[in-house]
Design an enzyme around this catalytic site. Structure first.
Site, PDB file in Angstrom:
ATOM      1  N   GLY A  52       0.785  -1.235   0.000  1.00 40.80           N
ATOM      2  CA  GLY A  52       0.000   0.000   0.000  1.00 40.80           C
ATOM      3  C   GLY A  52       0.810   1.275   0.000  1.00 40.80           C
ATOM      4  O   GLY A  52       0.353   2.312   0.494  1.00 40.80           O
ATOM      5  N   SER A  53       2.007   1.239  -0.604  1.00 43.45           N
ATOM      6  CA  SER A  53       2.778   2.491  -0.649  1.00 43.45           C
ATOM      7  C   SER A  53       2.076   3.525  -1.544  1.00 43.45           C
ATOM      8  O   SER A  53       2.121   4.724  -1.260  1.00 43.45           O
ATOM      9  CB  SER A  53       4.214   2.250  -1.096  1.00 43.45           C
ATOM     10  OG  SER A  53       4.259   1.824  -2.436  1.00 43.45           O
ATOM     11  N   ASN A  54       1.393   3.069  -2.583  1.00 45.68           N
ATOM     12  CA  ASN A  54       0.619   4.009  -3.408  1.00 45.68           C
ATOM     13  C   ASN A  54      -0.596   4.531  -2.647  1.00 45.68           C
ATOM     14  O   ASN A  54      -0.942   5.710  -2.739  1.00 45.68           O
ATOM     15  CB  ASN A  54       0.190   3.352  -4.723  1.00 45.68           C
ATOM     16  CG  ASN A  54       1.322   3.314  -5.723  1.00 45.68           C
ATOM     17  OD1 ASN A  54       1.622   4.313  -6.364  1.00 45.68           O
ATOM     18  ND2 ASN A  54       1.981   2.167  -5.819  1.00 45.68           N
ATOM     19  N   LYS A 100     -16.819 -14.725  -8.313  1.00 48.20           N
ATOM     20  CA  LYS A 100     -16.435 -13.302  -8.408  1.00 48.20           C
ATOM     21  C   LYS A 100     -17.687 -12.425  -8.424  1.00 48.20           C
ATOM     22  O   LYS A 100     -17.715 -11.353  -7.822  1.00 48.20           O
ATOM     23  CB  LYS A 100     -15.617 -13.095  -9.686  1.00 48.20           C
ATOM     24  CG  LYS A 100     -15.237 -11.646  -9.923  1.00 48.20           C
ATOM     25  CD  LYS A 100     -14.395 -11.449 -11.166  1.00 48.20           C
ATOM     26  CE  LYS A 100     -12.946 -11.687 -10.877  1.00 48.20           C
ATOM     27  NZ  LYS A 100     -12.010 -11.031 -11.745  1.00 48.20           N
ATOM     28  N   MET A 150      -4.651  -6.936  -6.921  1.00 49.93           N
ATOM     29  CA  MET A 150      -4.134  -8.001  -7.778  1.00 49.93           C
ATOM     30  C   MET A 150      -5.230  -8.898  -8.355  1.00 49.93           C
ATOM     31  O   MET A 150      -5.060 -10.110  -8.448  1.00 49.93           O
ATOM     32  CB  MET A 150      -3.112  -8.838  -6.996  1.00 49.93           C
ATOM     33  CG  MET A 150      -1.944  -8.021  -6.471  1.00 49.93           C
ATOM     34  SD  MET A 150      -1.053  -7.126  -7.766  1.00 49.93           S
ATOM     35  CE  MET A 150      -0.193  -8.499  -8.508  1.00 49.93           C
ATOM     36  N   ARG A 151      -6.371  -8.308  -8.700  1.00 50.48           N
ATOM     37  CA  ARG A 151      -7.444  -9.089  -9.323  1.00 50.48           C
ATOM     38  C   ARG A 151      -7.963  -8.350 -10.543  1.00 50.48           C
ATOM     39  O   ARG A 151      -8.040  -7.121 -10.524  1.00 50.48           O
ATOM     40  CB  ARG A 151      -8.636  -9.230  -8.368  1.00 50.48           C
ATOM     41  CG  ARG A 151      -8.381 -10.141  -7.294  1.00 50.48           C
ATOM     42  CD  ARG A 151      -9.564 -10.336  -6.366  1.00 50.48           C
ATOM     43  NE  ARG A 151      -9.090 -11.197  -5.336  1.00 50.48           N
ATOM     44  CZ  ARG A 151      -8.998 -12.518  -5.456  1.00 50.48           C
ATOM     45  NH1 ARG A 151      -9.480 -13.124  -6.509  1.00 50.48           N
ATOM     46  NH2 ARG A 151      -8.468 -13.239  -4.504  1.00 50.48           N
ATOM     47  N   LEU A 152      -8.372  -9.142 -11.527  1.00 46.41           N
ATOM     48  CA  LEU A 152      -9.020  -8.563 -12.691  1.00 46.41           C
ATOM     49  C   LEU A 152     -10.415  -8.086 -12.274  1.00 46.41           C
ATOM     50  O   LEU A 152     -11.140  -8.831 -11.609  1.00 46.41           O
ATOM     51  CB  LEU A 152      -9.116  -9.657 -13.761  1.00 46.41           C
ATOM     52  CG  LEU A 152      -9.153  -9.245 -15.213  1.00 46.41           C
ATOM     53  CD1 LEU A 152      -7.983  -8.341 -15.575  1.00 46.41           C
ATOM     54  CD2 LEU A 152      -9.136 -10.494 -16.093  1.00 46.41           C
ATOM     55  N   ASN A 183      -6.371   2.583 -12.951  1.00 46.76           N
ATOM     56  CA  ASN A 183      -5.335   1.704 -12.396  1.00 46.76           C
ATOM     57  C   ASN A 183      -3.954   2.295 -12.653  1.00 46.76           C
ATOM     58  O   ASN A 183      -3.764   3.064 -13.595  1.00 46.76           O
ATOM     59  CB  ASN A 183      -5.427   0.326 -13.079  1.00 46.76           C
ATOM     60  CG  ASN A 183      -4.431  -0.671 -12.535  1.00 46.76           C
ATOM     61  OD1 ASN A 183      -4.195  -0.717 -11.322  1.00 46.76           O
ATOM     62  ND2 ASN A 183      -3.843  -1.465 -13.413  1.00 46.76           N
ATOM     63  N   HIS A 202       0.064   1.004 -13.304  1.00 45.28           N
ATOM     64  CA  HIS A 202       0.814  -0.212 -13.666  1.00 45.28           C
ATOM     65  C   HIS A 202       2.283   0.149 -13.849  1.00 45.28           C
ATOM     66  O   HIS A 202       2.596   1.149 -14.512  1.00 45.28           O
ATOM     67  CB  HIS A 202       0.231  -0.802 -14.955  1.00 45.28           C
ATOM     68  CG  HIS A 202       0.881  -2.083 -15.340  1.00 45.28           C
ATOM     69  ND1 HIS A 202       0.576  -3.286 -14.723  1.00 45.28           N
ATOM     70  CD2 HIS A 202       1.873  -2.356 -16.226  1.00 45.28           C
ATOM     71  CE1 HIS A 202       1.326  -4.245 -15.241  1.00 45.28           C
ATOM     72  NE2 HIS A 202       2.123  -3.701 -16.152  1.00 45.28           N
TER      73      HIS A 202
HETATM   74  C1  GRF Z   1       2.610  -0.930  -7.749  1.00 44.56           C
HETATM   75  O1  GRF Z   1       3.844  -1.099  -8.407  1.00 44.56           O
HETATM   76  C2  GRF Z   1       1.499  -0.738  -8.747  1.00 44.56           C
HETATM   77  O2  GRF Z   1       1.913  -0.116  -9.923  1.00 44.56           O
HETATM   78  C3  GRF Z   1       1.100  -2.162  -9.044  1.00 44.56           C
HETATM   79  O3  GRF Z   1       1.211  -2.817  -7.804  1.00 44.56           O
HETATM   80  C4  GRF Z   1       2.201  -2.186  -7.004  1.00 44.56           C
HETATM   81  C5  GRF Z   1       1.590  -1.882  -5.661  1.00 44.56           C
HETATM   82  O4  GRF Z   1       2.535  -1.418  -4.737  1.00 44.56           O
HETATM   83  N1  GRF Z   1      -0.213  -2.201  -9.660  1.00 44.56           N
HETATM   84  P1  GRF Z   1       2.047  -0.794  -3.349  1.00 44.56           P
HETATM   85  O5  GRF Z   1       1.212  -1.857  -2.633  1.00 44.56           O
HETATM   86  O6  GRF Z   1       1.273   0.447  -3.631  1.00 44.56           O
HETATM   87  O7  GRF Z   1       3.317  -0.515  -2.581  1.00 44.56           O
END
Ligand code: GRF
EC number: 2.1.2.2
Length: 201
Positions: free
Chosen positions: A17-19, A70, A95-97, A112, A114
């Site tokens: 969850g760093s983002n 789902k 991490m899911r579609l 999203n 990526h």
């Molecule tokens: C990030 O690199 C994002 O681009 C990808 O998954 C990673 C998540 O990292 N979709 P974090 O959990 O936000 O640290």
């Protein structure tokens, strides 16, 4: 939604969850004109849940295996999002579609991030894929979500050069640094410039 009104957003994540943290800080500092109504997390032990608690953001966590399909867990997610008055969804390491239930409920309103220059290296471990391919340039993409795996319309991208002595770890660090700047910036632009469906008058 009328212009000027603060959007209610949900963040979806599965891991560290760093983002999530970068976006929550940007919201807290008043840079993103939104309130984070909820974290949706499919890994009840993920560190991102602790981060959400620190920001006092409500969490809905679930395990996919506890549902028959789902369709069923996405139905529950949609009902949580509706209850919380969520307007837009930002995926941050989820991490899911995304399935048709969520897509139909929030069409054009799911974004999203990526860690590659899409359409190159979609799917899992994009940083490792780019590193192993020994490309000279890779980067980060923010895009709208559609039915495919990392295939929706691109909103913004930022590139990073692969150094001669680059390691997998140093590349990851550079990419994450870019993500933490780019994603809050793009979210702010989307929500303030009425680019997303539903932000128009
Ligand atoms: C990030 O690199 C994002 O681009 C990808 O998954 C990673 C998540 O990292 N979709 P974090 O959990 O936000 O640290």
């Amino acid at each position: 939604m009328s212009k000027g009104k603060k959007s209610r957003i949900a963040l979806f994540a599965s891991g560290s969850g760093s983002n999530f943290q970068a976006i929550a800080q940007s919201v807290q500092q008043g840079e993103i004109p939104a309130s984070i109504a909820m974290l949706i997390c499919d890994q009840p032990d993920a560190y991102v849940i602790k981060r959400a608690e620190q920001f006092q953001i409500p969490v809905f966590s679930f395990r996919a295996k506890d549902y028959p399909s789902k369709l069923e867990f996405e139905k529950e997610i949609v009902s949580k999002l509706r209850e919380a008055g969520v307007d837009f969804i930002f995926l941050a390491g989820y991490m899911r579609l995304i399935g048709e239930t969520l897509l139909n409920a929030y069409r054009g309103k799911i974004v999203n991030i990526h860690p590659s220059l899409l359409p190159a290296f979609p799917g899992k471990d994009a940083i490792g894929q780019a590193f192993n391919a020994q490309v000279k340039v890779t980067g980060v993409t923010v895009h709208f979500v559609d039915e495919g795996m990392d295939t929706g319309p691109i909103i913004d991208q930022e590139s990073v050069k692969m150094a001669v002595d680059e390691t997998r770890e140093s590349l990851q660090e550079k990419i994450q640094g870019i993500e933490h700047e780019l994603y809050p910036k793009v979210i702010k632009t989307l929500l303030t410039e009425a680019v997303m469906e539903g932000t128009k008058e």
